[in-house]
Write an enzyme that holds these catalytic residues in place. Sequence first.
Site, PDB file in Angstrom:
ATOM      1  N   TYR A 231     -11.527 -21.705 -27.671  1.00 30.74           N
ATOM      2  CA  TYR A 231     -12.098 -23.111 -27.349  1.00 30.74           C
ATOM      3  C   TYR A 231     -12.890 -23.096 -26.286  1.00 30.74           C
ATOM      4  O   TYR A 231     -13.899 -23.455 -26.141  1.00 30.74           O
ATOM      5  CB  TYR A 231     -11.259 -24.056 -27.504  1.00 30.74           C
ATOM      6  CG  TYR A 231     -10.628 -24.559 -28.963  1.00 30.74           C
ATOM      7  CD1 TYR A 231     -11.919 -25.387 -29.578  1.00 30.74           C
ATOM      8  CD2 TYR A 231      -9.661 -24.322 -29.483  1.00 30.74           C
ATOM      9  CE1 TYR A 231     -11.552 -25.946 -30.921  1.00 30.74           C
ATOM     10  CE2 TYR A 231      -9.478 -24.708 -30.776  1.00 30.74           C
ATOM     11  CZ  TYR A 231     -10.100 -25.580 -31.536  1.00 30.74           C
ATOM     12  OH  TYR A 231     -10.066 -25.910 -32.820  1.00 30.74           O
TER      13      TYR A 231
ATOM     14  N   ARG B  56       0.865 -31.226 -38.272  1.00 29.58           N
ATOM     15  CA  ARG B  56      -0.039 -32.424 -38.188  1.00 29.58           C
ATOM     16  C   ARG B  56       0.303 -33.566 -38.930  1.00 29.58           C
ATOM     17  O   ARG B  56      -0.526 -34.395 -39.599  1.00 29.58           O
ATOM     18  CB  ARG B  56      -1.559 -32.175 -38.571  1.00 29.58           C
ATOM     19  CG  ARG B  56      -2.227 -30.930 -37.869  1.00 29.58           C
ATOM     20  CD  ARG B  56      -2.777 -30.648 -36.397  1.00 29.58           C
ATOM     21  NE  ARG B  56      -3.922 -31.781 -36.421  1.00 29.58           N
ATOM     22  CZ  ARG B  56      -5.194 -31.233 -35.979  1.00 29.58           C
ATOM     23  NH1 ARG B  56      -5.370 -30.206 -36.036  1.00 29.58           N
ATOM     24  NH2 ARG B  56      -5.873 -32.398 -35.847  1.00 29.58           N
TER      25      ARG B  56
ATOM     26  N   ARG C  32      -4.763 -38.969 -39.233  1.00 28.18           N
ATOM     27  CA  ARG C  32      -5.504 -39.897 -40.064  1.00 28.18           C
ATOM     28  C   ARG C  32      -5.203 -40.067 -41.323  1.00 28.18           C
ATOM     29  O   ARG C  32      -5.704 -40.998 -42.163  1.00 28.18           O
ATOM     30  CB  ARG C  32      -6.952 -39.225 -39.719  1.00 28.18           C
ATOM     31  CG  ARG C  32      -7.506 -39.350 -38.498  1.00 28.18           C
ATOM     32  CD  ARG C  32      -8.709 -38.553 -38.448  1.00 28.18           C
ATOM     33  NE  ARG C  32      -8.407 -37.179 -38.208  1.00 28.18           N
ATOM     34  CZ  ARG C  32      -9.094 -36.216 -38.118  1.00 28.18           C
ATOM     35  NH1 ARG C  32     -10.405 -36.377 -37.901  1.00 28.18           N
ATOM     36  NH2 ARG C  32      -9.008 -34.946 -38.182  1.00 28.18           N
TER      37      ARG C  32
ATOM     38  N   ARG D  39      -5.822 -46.164 -34.174  1.00 24.50           N
ATOM     39  CA  ARG D  39      -7.176 -45.508 -33.684  1.00 24.50           C
ATOM     40  C   ARG D  39      -8.258 -46.248 -33.710  1.00 24.50           C
ATOM     41  O   ARG D  39      -9.262 -46.005 -32.756  1.00 24.50           O
ATOM     42  CB  ARG D  39      -7.391 -44.092 -34.574  1.00 24.50           C
ATOM     43  CG  ARG D  39      -6.755 -42.904 -33.946  1.00 24.50           C
ATOM     44  CD  ARG D  39      -7.405 -42.458 -32.932  1.00 24.50           C
ATOM     45  NE  ARG D  39      -8.365 -41.473 -33.366  1.00 24.50           N
ATOM     46  CZ  ARG D  39      -9.552 -41.753 -32.942  1.00 24.50           C
ATOM     47  NH1 ARG D  39     -10.071 -42.742 -32.230  1.00 24.50           N
ATOM     48  NH2 ARG D  39     -10.754 -40.961 -33.317  1.00 24.50           N
TER      49      ARG D  39
ATOM     50  N   ASP E 261      -2.186 -32.670 -28.259  1.00 19.63           N
ATOM     51  CA  ASP E 261      -3.016 -31.958 -28.752  1.00 19.63           C
ATOM     52  C   ASP E 261      -3.184 -30.529 -28.200  1.00 19.63           C
ATOM     53  O   ASP E 261      -2.713 -30.662 -26.827  1.00 19.63           O
ATOM     54  CB  ASP E 261      -4.381 -32.500 -28.587  1.00 19.63           C
ATOM     55  CG  ASP E 261      -5.492 -31.780 -29.583  1.00 19.63           C
ATOM     56  OD1 ASP E 261      -5.547 -32.021 -30.900  1.00 19.63           O
ATOM     57  OD2 ASP E 261      -6.129 -30.686 -29.276  1.00 19.63           O
TER      58      ASP E 261
HETATM   59  O1  CP3 Z   1       1.314 -32.354 -35.689  1.00 20.03           O
HETATM   60  C1  CP3 Z   1       1.417 -33.498 -35.435  1.00 20.03           C
HETATM   61  O2  CP3 Z   1       1.467 -34.447 -35.858  1.00 20.03           O
HETATM   62  C2  CP3 Z   1       1.034 -33.470 -33.751  1.00 20.03           C
HETATM   63  C3  CP3 Z   1      -0.409 -33.574 -33.438  1.00 20.03           C
HETATM   64  C4  CP3 Z   1      -1.316 -32.528 -33.296  1.00 20.03           C
HETATM   65  C5  CP3 Z   1      -2.495 -32.720 -33.085  1.00 20.03           C
HETATM   66  N1  CP3 Z   1      -3.353 -31.600 -32.927  1.00 20.03           N
HETATM   67  C6  CP3 Z   1      -3.288 -34.050 -32.995  1.00 20.03           C
HETATM   68  C7  CP3 Z   1      -4.791 -34.433 -33.456  1.00 20.03           C
HETATM   69  C8  CP3 Z   1      -1.249 -31.232 -33.298  1.00 20.03           C
HETATM   70  C9  CP3 Z   1       0.040 -30.344 -33.434  1.00 20.03           C
HETATM   71  C10 CP3 Z   1      -2.351 -30.732 -32.980  1.00 20.03           C
HETATM   72  C11 CP3 Z   1      -2.822 -29.303 -32.960  1.00 20.03           C
HETATM   73  C12 CP3 Z   1      -4.075 -28.649 -32.764  1.00 20.03           C
HETATM   74  N2  CP3 Z   1      -5.380 -29.414 -32.340  1.00 20.03           N
HETATM   75  C13 CP3 Z   1      -4.552 -27.542 -33.346  1.00 20.03           C
HETATM   76  C14 CP3 Z   1      -3.546 -26.491 -34.075  1.00 20.03           C
HETATM   77  C15 CP3 Z   1      -3.216 -26.997 -35.238  1.00 20.03           C
HETATM   78  C16 CP3 Z   1      -4.262 -26.689 -36.193  1.00 20.03           C
HETATM   79  O3  CP3 Z   1      -4.512 -27.519 -37.395  1.00 20.03           O
HETATM   80  O4  CP3 Z   1      -4.573 -25.217 -36.240  1.00 20.03           O
HETATM   81  C17 CP3 Z   1      -5.842 -27.574 -32.971  1.00 20.03           C
HETATM   82  C18 CP3 Z   1      -6.749 -26.228 -33.512  1.00 20.03           C
HETATM   83  C19 CP3 Z   1      -6.344 -28.483 -32.542  1.00 20.03           C
HETATM   84  C20 CP3 Z   1      -7.559 -28.751 -31.962  1.00 20.03           C
HETATM   85  C21 CP3 Z   1      -8.081 -30.039 -32.499  1.00 20.03           C
HETATM   86  N3  CP3 Z   1      -7.742 -31.365 -32.185  1.00 20.03           N
HETATM   87  C22 CP3 Z   1      -9.349 -30.133 -33.450  1.00 20.03           C
HETATM   88  C23 CP3 Z   1      -9.885 -29.022 -34.115  1.00 20.03           C
HETATM   89  C24 CP3 Z   1      -9.520 -31.669 -33.469  1.00 20.03           C
HETATM   90  C25 CP3 Z   1     -10.549 -32.313 -34.451  1.00 20.03           C
HETATM   91  C26 CP3 Z   1     -10.076 -32.298 -35.681  1.00 20.03           C
HETATM   92  C27 CP3 Z   1     -10.987 -33.175 -36.681  1.00 20.03           C
HETATM   93  O5  CP3 Z   1     -11.157 -32.817 -37.804  1.00 20.03           O
HETATM   94  O6  CP3 Z   1     -11.566 -33.926 -36.179  1.00 20.03           O
HETATM   95  C28 CP3 Z   1      -8.467 -32.368 -32.693  1.00 20.03           C
HETATM   96  C29 CP3 Z   1      -8.425 -33.627 -32.770  1.00 20.03           C
HETATM   97  C30 CP3 Z   1      -6.845 -34.199 -33.299  1.00 20.03           C
HETATM   98  N4  CP3 Z   1      -5.666 -33.834 -32.827  1.00 20.03           N
HETATM   99  C31 CP3 Z   1      -6.658 -35.344 -34.291  1.00 20.03           C
HETATM  100  C32 CP3 Z   1      -5.347 -35.495 -34.375  1.00 20.03           C
HETATM  101  C33 CP3 Z   1      -4.438 -36.415 -35.145  1.00 20.03           C
HETATM  102  C34 CP3 Z   1      -7.713 -36.220 -34.964  1.00 20.03           C
HETATM  103  C35 CP3 Z   1      -8.175 -37.034 -33.841  1.00 20.03           C
HETATM  104  C36 CP3 Z   1      -8.520 -38.406 -34.606  1.00 20.03           C
HETATM  105  O7  CP3 Z   1      -7.761 -39.142 -34.723  1.00 20.03           O
HETATM  106  O8  CP3 Z   1      -9.699 -38.514 -34.555  1.00 20.03           O
END
Ligand code: CP3
Length: 349
Positions: free
Chosen positions: A146, A23, A27, A36, A71
């Site tokens: 999910y 990640r 943010r 964003r 994602d």
């Molecule tokens: O690593 C990177 O930079 C690539 C981007 C990436 C995102 N999601 C962007 C994202 C990657 C590799 C993921 C994987 C992902 N997504 C996982 C597995 C990794 C982990 O941390 O376990 C999971 C479980 C998700 C599902 C997901 N996507 C969730 C639970 C959320 C909400 C998180 C929150 O706290 O709001 C997301 C959204 C998400 N995916 C964001 C980003 C940058 C935040 C979106 C925003 O800008 O509001």
Amino acid sequence: MNDRFLRACRLEPVDSTPVWFMRQAGRYMPEYRALRARYSMLELCRTPELAAEVTLQPLRFGLDAAIVFADILLPLEPMGAPFEFAAGEGPVIHHPIRDLDAIDRLRLVDPDESLGYVLQAIRILRSELQVPLIGFAGAPFTLASYLVEGGRSSQFARTRRLMLAEPEAWNRLMGKLTEVVRRFLRAQIEAGAQAVQLFDSWVGALGPDDYACSVAPHMRTLLADLETTGVPVIHFGTGNPALLDPMARAGGTVMGIDWRVRLDDAWRRVGFHKAVQGNLDPAVMIAPREVIQCKAREVLAQAAGRPGHVFNLGHGITPDVPPDEVAALVDFVHTQSPSLRSRRAVPAS
Ligand code: CP3
């Protein structure tokens, strides 16, 4: 071309330990928050030029790999399970999948047709990058969780109930997800991804016997297929160190290690014939710099200069991390690791 990351994945010697962060785009970065403010998360993912721009943002810290901005949930919509990212709540799947009929209605997607925007972002990035590009997908258990829970969960009770009470439905769901993930990662590799990571973020909800019985057979199918592509496959899971042995047996070129286990113990269990990635506790990143460096030094000492260590956190970077600490840690890992290597008397055989 900086190929430290790919060399470490292949257990080859490197001049210093490669480092990237799960990640790493997101943010905690002001440039990401600025984009964003104009686009939703899904708009960023679905516009290849924007996804490429976001992917490049953290590279100013000197990281040794990029990970395409996307994602793990993106394949769910074309499979027939639309979702949204609700502010403050995380992902919300509109119609959770909880019975055999709903499972049978899920579609096997063609990634070129319905996830072409991720593939296009990969093509754009490969023409611009000086570091290797990682593609990724969610692992079948995490995606199933999910679909079944409908969003975030702490106990995964519905998922575990389906798994234990309705094994036929469960295996059909896992089989479909395995095939979708297999196609999607193969398409990412064909588009130019030089390594891929499977995120089994919530598999730690299971114990080792349930993992072995209900998840491992699907992971073996998936990983055996992906390993024939020749690109490194990073197999990452979190939450339960007792799963490390069955996960490593299921496959993967590189094992992603979470922070609940010492890296040296984890590596011994995985076997030194496989590379490892990890495993600094993400919470350390909001501590003072001396603490971050002390904990990072411990991770490097446990890796002991052996070929095959990719430095990373034990899970994703959190939005409260100061960007300066990310830059400082990347420098620290690069400057510390050669000294460890030269102190090592006997190279690992
Ligand atoms: O690593 C990177 O930079 C690539 C981007 C990436 C995102 N999601 C962007 C994202 C990657 C590799 C993921 C994987 C992902 N997504 C996982 C597995 C990794 C982990 O941390 O376990 C999971 C479980 C998700 C599902 C997901 N996507 C969730 C639970 C959320 C909400 C998180 C929150 O706290 O709001 C997301 C959204 C998400 N995916 C964001 C980003 C940058 C935040 C979106 C925003 O800008 O509001």
